[in-house]
Write a protein that holds these residues in place. Structure first.
Motif, short mmCIF file in Angstrom:
data_model
loop_
_atom_site.label_atom_id
_atom_site.label_comp_id
_atom_site.label_asym_id
_atom_site.label_seq_id
_atom_site.Cartn_x
_atom_site.Cartn_y
_atom_site.Cartn_z
N LEU A 98 15.04 57.08 13.22
CA LEU A 98 14.76 57.88 12.03
C LEU A 98 15.48 59.23 12.09
N GLY A 99 15.54 59.81 13.30
CA GLY A 99 16.26 61.07 13.44
C GLY A 99 17.74 60.92 13.15
N LEU A 100 18.34 59.83 13.62
CA LEU A 100 19.76 59.58 13.34
C LEU A 100 20.00 59.39 11.85
N LEU A 101 19.13 58.63 11.19
CA LEU A 101 19.28 58.42 9.75
C LEU A 101 19.14 59.73 8.98
N LEU A 102 18.25 60.59 9.44
CA LEU A 102 18.09 61.89 8.79
C LEU A 102 19.35 62.74 8.93
N VAL A 103 19.95 62.72 10.13
CA VAL A 103 21.18 63.50 10.35
C VAL A 103 22.31 62.97 9.47
N VAL A 104 22.43 61.63 9.36
CA VAL A 104 23.47 61.05 8.50
C VAL A 104 23.23 61.44 7.05
N ALA A 152 25.59 67.24 2.64
CA ALA A 152 26.36 68.47 2.82
C ALA A 152 27.80 68.30 2.33
N VAL A 153 28.42 67.17 2.68
CA VAL A 153 29.79 66.93 2.23
C VAL A 153 29.83 66.76 0.72
N ASP A 154 28.84 66.07 0.17
CA ASP A 154 28.82 65.82 -1.27
C ASP A 154 28.66 67.11 -2.06
N LEU A 155 27.85 68.03 -1.55
CA LEU A 155 27.63 69.29 -2.26
C LEU A 155 28.77 70.29 -2.07
N ALA A 156 29.44 70.22 -0.91
CA ALA A 156 30.44 71.24 -0.59
C ALA A 156 31.85 70.87 -1.04
N THR A 157 32.07 69.64 -1.46
CA THR A 157 33.42 69.20 -1.82
C THR A 157 33.44 68.63 -3.23
N GLU A 158 34.64 68.60 -3.79
CA GLU A 158 34.84 68.02 -5.12
C GLU A 158 35.20 66.55 -4.99
N ALA A 163 33.10 62.41 4.66
CA ALA A 163 31.79 61.86 4.32
C ALA A 163 31.51 60.60 5.14
N PRO A 164 30.23 60.27 5.35
CA PRO A 164 29.88 59.08 6.16
C PRO A 164 30.49 57.78 5.66
N PRO A 165 30.52 57.46 4.34
CA PRO A 165 31.11 56.17 3.94
C PRO A 165 32.55 56.01 4.39
N ARG A 176 48.07 63.83 11.08
CA ARG A 176 48.37 62.89 9.99
C ARG A 176 47.48 63.12 8.77
N LEU A 177 46.57 64.08 8.85
CA LEU A 177 45.60 64.35 7.79
C LEU A 177 44.72 63.14 7.50
N ALA A 178 44.54 62.30 8.50
CA ALA A 178 43.68 61.12 8.36
C ALA A 178 42.26 61.51 8.79
N TYR A 179 41.59 62.25 7.92
CA TYR A 179 40.32 62.84 8.31
C TYR A 179 39.20 61.81 8.45
N SER A 180 39.29 60.72 7.71
CA SER A 180 38.26 59.68 7.88
C SER A 180 38.38 59.05 9.27
N GLU A 181 39.61 58.85 9.75
CA GLU A 181 39.80 58.32 11.09
C GLU A 181 39.39 59.36 12.14
N LEU A 182 39.63 60.64 11.83
CA LEU A 182 39.20 61.70 12.75
C LEU A 182 37.68 61.67 12.93
N MET A 183 36.96 61.54 11.83
CA MET A 183 35.50 61.46 11.92
C MET A 183 35.06 60.19 12.64
N ALA A 184 35.80 59.11 12.44
CA ALA A 184 35.50 57.88 13.18
C ALA A 184 35.66 58.10 14.68
N GLY A 185 36.71 58.85 15.05
CA GLY A 185 36.89 59.17 16.47
C GLY A 185 35.77 60.04 17.01
N VAL A 186 35.29 60.99 16.20
CA VAL A 186 34.17 61.83 16.62
C VAL A 186 32.93 60.98 16.85
N LEU A 187 32.67 60.04 15.94
CA LEU A 187 31.53 59.14 16.10
C LEU A 187 31.66 58.31 17.37
#
Length: 266
Positions: free
Chosen positions: A27-33, A39-45, A54-56, A231-242
């Motif tokens: 439940l804690g992990l789901l809350l963080v996600v 946060a990403v949805d509100l802070a970006t266009e 974003a997570p997706p 490479r500006l591949a930020y979705s892959e960067l976040m995948a690497g962080v995960l």
């Protein structure tokens, strides 16, 4: 006399059934996600590059990288470097800790110097490591070993100092040799502190790994993060962080499991 079955009165003050810790963790992990997504949805266009954080997008990129095996290859390289660094730290740290814990005068002589070195960030040694060992695995493994040796050595030394003196007196009274004292009393007595030091070392290793792998190599999770940024591949960067977070958590679980297994046997 009534034939009706006696009614069982409910227990007063009965505690509600406890929620399992694993479920709470999930439940804690789901809350963080959810917070991350919001946060990403509100802070970006919409339809901007920042939406790749974003997570997706991150989870979709993670699945793709796992399918083609590229992220797995980088992770295996990083795990090999971490394993070598930890092995070197154990080879140096455990004997060093045994000596420091067994010889008070030696400990009094070396402790100030060792504490000074311990407080220096391993990343500060990057230029020296590159000049002495060159760019590549050797300099990275050196930095990892330097980061991991201190918790292992200090935990081992503390374990020797905390040994039950009655066991040592018993060994001496039975005329045990130094090797017998070491193998049958000292080493079994310091396994738990050593495993604690290993767990601390893994945490430090995993933090030092990523910046160390940005040191001119072409593989590893640190290189992967740097490459995706370029490479500006930020979705892959976040995948690497995960992936880095998940692997670090798995290594910590292994260390905790080894400690629990040993203490349970003892």
């Amino acid at each position: 006399m009534s034939d009706a079955a006696p009614r069982i009165a409910p227990r007063v003050g009965a505690r509600p059934r406890a929620v399992p810790h694993r479920l709470l963790g999930l439940l804690g992990l789901l809350l963080v996600v959810a917070i991350w997504w919001l946060a990403v949805d509100l802070a970006t266009e919409p339809d901007t590059l920042a939406r790749q954080f974003a997570p997706p997008a991150a989870f979709d990129a993670l699945l793709g990288l796992l399918r083609d095996g590229s992220l797995l290859n980088h992770a295996l390289v990083s795990l090999r470097r971490v394993g070598l660094g930890l092995l070197i730290a154990l080879v140096i740290g455990v004997p060093g800790g045994l000596l420091l814990g067994s010889l008070p005068r030696l400990a009094a002589t070396l402790t100030p110097t060792l504490q000074l070195l311990r407080m220096v960030s391993p990343l500060s040694w990057m230029p020296i490591a590159v000049m002495a060992l060159g760019i590549g695995d050797r300099s990275i493994v050196f930095l990892l070993a330097f980061a991991a040796v201190w918790p292992v050595m200090m935990s081992t030394s503390a374990g020797v100092a905390q040994l039950d003196q009655r066991w040592l007196q018993l060994g001496r009274s039975l005329a045990a040799t130094r090797s017998e004292m070491l193998l049958r009393i000292v080493l079994p007595g310091v396994v738990s502190p050593v495993l604690t030091g290993v767990r601390l070392a893994i945490g430090i290793l995993w933090i030092v790994l990523v910046p160390a792998e940005m040191l001119g190599v072409s593989s590893g999770l640190g290189y992967f993060i740097l490459d995706t940024r370029d490479r500006l591949a930020y979705s892959e960067l976040m995948a690497g962080v995960l992936a880095i977070g998940a692997l670090g958590y798995a290594l910590d679980l292994l260390a905790r499991g080894a400690y629990a297994l040993w203490t349970g046997r003892r």
